[in-house]
Design a protein around this motif. Structure first.
Motif, short mmCIF file in Angstrom:
data_model
loop_
_atom_site.label_atom_id
_atom_site.label_comp_id
_atom_site.label_asym_id
_atom_site.label_seq_id
_atom_site.Cartn_x
_atom_site.Cartn_y
_atom_site.Cartn_z
N PHE A 142 0.67 -1.18 0.00
CA PHE A 142 -0.07 -0.12 -0.16
C PHE A 142 0.68 1.22 -0.02
CE2 PHE A 142 -3.49 2.49 2.60
CZ PHE A 142 -3.78 2.97 1.46
N GLN A 143 1.94 1.37 0.72
CA GLN A 143 2.62 2.40 0.87
C GLN A 143 3.44 2.39 -0.25
OE1 GLN A 143 5.21 2.34 4.57
NE2 GLN A 143 6.69 4.04 3.55
N GLU A 144 4.10 1.55 -0.85
CA GLU A 144 4.63 1.50 -2.31
C GLU A 144 3.76 1.98 -3.39
OE1 GLU A 144 7.74 0.82 -4.98
OE2 GLU A 144 7.76 1.56 -2.87
N GLY A 145 2.62 1.37 -3.42
CA GLY A 145 1.63 1.63 -4.42
C GLY A 145 1.59 3.39 -4.61
N ILE A 146 1.35 3.88 -3.33
CA ILE A 146 1.21 5.50 -3.16
C ILE A 146 2.28 5.97 -3.53
CG2 ILE A 146 0.46 7.22 -1.73
CD1 ILE A 146 -1.09 5.30 0.08
N ARG A 147 3.50 5.61 -3.11
CA ARG A 147 4.78 6.30 -3.42
C ARG A 147 4.98 6.31 -5.04
NH1 ARG A 147 8.91 5.50 -6.02
NH2 ARG A 147 8.33 3.43 -6.34
N ALA A 148 4.74 5.02 -5.72
CA ALA A 148 5.07 5.22 -7.05
C ALA A 148 4.20 6.02 -7.94
CB ALA A 148 4.95 3.54 -7.61
N LEU A 149 2.82 6.00 -7.41
CA LEU A 149 1.55 6.92 -8.13
C LEU A 149 1.53 8.12 -7.89
CD1 LEU A 149 -0.77 6.34 -10.23
CD2 LEU A 149 -2.14 6.22 -8.12
#
Length: 387
Positions: free
Chosen positions: A326-333
């Motif tokens: 979840f954290q990584e997905g927000i970071r990338a987007l």
């Protein structure tokens, strides 16, 4: 500073009134913040107790979106600050999901009619608000989706309850692909009740104000239904891509074989229809862990009440805050915007049924009761019209 939610009370032809709540953050596509949740919940309670309020209307400021999702930036910051590895230690996530889910449940069980003007983007947290409304309106600009697989989450805000109750396979397809639905497909699946033109808002307000409303909510429910039906264009609603591929989607995505369903969706990356191509490509680039989690959740919640589903989703959401994707997905987007997330697990093969069980473990100390225990144990009748 403008309030994140604007409240207005409209006079009508008699002594009754209409309450209008406008999500007022067009620069974030009316993304649902914690402040918005609290303001909405408080005002809904006030209007519920006000005998002069006949019905409530939800809309979003601007023309682009009703509500495009939740407070991802706030959740990202909270996940960064929680270095303990313990889901329960993320106090912001605990508060946000508690308040958001309570608001969604309040809407589902509200004793007065709620009309949701689902114009433009309706995604994630916006779906949570719209889904529980008694009169859901879509327009020619509606883009309805649960795209959480692209940020390492799952269709929450009661989304698993909604998707699990759609015709077999279609809910799982929407969860795994984040496919966007227009007005025709929303109506086809029973996710919306009425279709109006995006330019009919002023006409709708005029008719609401020109009507005589009752002090009985049941009478107003029927009167509002007649008003909206009378406003709909006489032309048939054109079928959307999901309706056109309905048999294929059901055949490919219904059942209990996770690997076979994933393989079927990925095969559509070469399909002649660009809508199915996009669905397949979104699935392929999304988080494998989210795919497995959504699959497992839809199986688990199929026979649960709405309140039970919110309690289940709350547990899973807290775990998503420490599992990484979840954290990584927000970071990338949204943060670095490189659109190159490094998912963990990195493949569907690694996202096993054994791996996903960690998301269902109670994250709080033994002496703590579930924060959403106070929600009723039964769901209201007839909330989703697709059944």
């Amino acid at each position: 500073m403008n309030s994140p939610v604007l409240f207005q009370v409209l006079d009508t032809a008699n002594h009754m009134k209409v309450g209008v709540a406008t999500l007022n953050s067009p620069q974030t596509l009316n993304g649902l913040s914690l402040d918005m949740c609290n303001l909405l919940a408080e005002q809904l309670s006030v209007w519920q107790d006000d005998d002069t309020i006949a019905l409530v209307v939800f809309r979003g400021a601007g023309e682009k979106a009703f509500c495009a999702g939740g407070d991802l930036h706030g959740l990202y910051k909270a996940m960064q600050e929680n270095t303990s590895g313990e889901a329960w230690n993320n106090t912001y996530a605990r508060k946000f999901f508690d308040d958001e889910y309570r608001l969604d449940y309040q809407i589902h069980t509200y004793p007065k009619p709620i009309l949701c003007w689902g114009n433009g983007i309706v995604m994630g947290g916006g779906v949570g608000l719209m889904m529980g409304a008694s009169h859901r309106v879509v327009t020619d600009t509606t883009r309805f989706a649960m795209p959480e697989i692209s940020i390492g989450l799952f269709p929450d805000v009661g989304g698993t309850w909604m998707l699990a109750r759609l015709p077999g396979g279609t809910g799982l397809f929407l969860a795994l692909t984040g496919a966007q639905l227009g007005a025709g497909d929303c109506r086809f699946l029973g996710l919306a009740d009425y279709t109006l033109g995006s330019g009919q808002w002023d006409e709708l307000v005029g008719k609401l104000q020109a009507s005589n409303w009752s002090d009985a909510s049941g009478d107003n429910d029927l009167a509002l239904r007649r008003l909206l039906v009378g406003m709909q264009p006489s032309a048939d609603i054109s079928s959307g891509p999901l309706q056109q591929h309905y048999s294929l989607i059901r055949q490919s995505c219904d059942g209990t074989d996770f690997d076979a369903i994933c393989a079927a969706i990925m095969a559509w990356s070469g399909h002649e229809d660009p809508w199915l191509q996009r669905a397949a490509n979104t699935f392929k680039s999304g988080a494998p862990g989210s795919a497995r989690l959504s699959f497992a959740l839809l199986e688990r919640v199929r026979l649960l009440s709405l309140a039970e589903v919110f309690r289940q989703e709350y547990i899973v959401s807290l775990h998503c805050g420490v599992q990484g994707d979840f954290q990584e997905g927000i970071r990338a987007l949204l943060i670095d915007k490189d659109k190159q997330p490094k998912w963990n697990p990195a493949t569907l093969e690694q996202a096993t049924d054994t791996w996903v069980q960690r998301f269902f473990e109670t994250p709080w100390p033994d002496l703590v009761s579930h924060p959403l225990t106070s929600l009723e144990h039964t769901a209201p009748d007839g909330v989703v019209a697709a059944l």
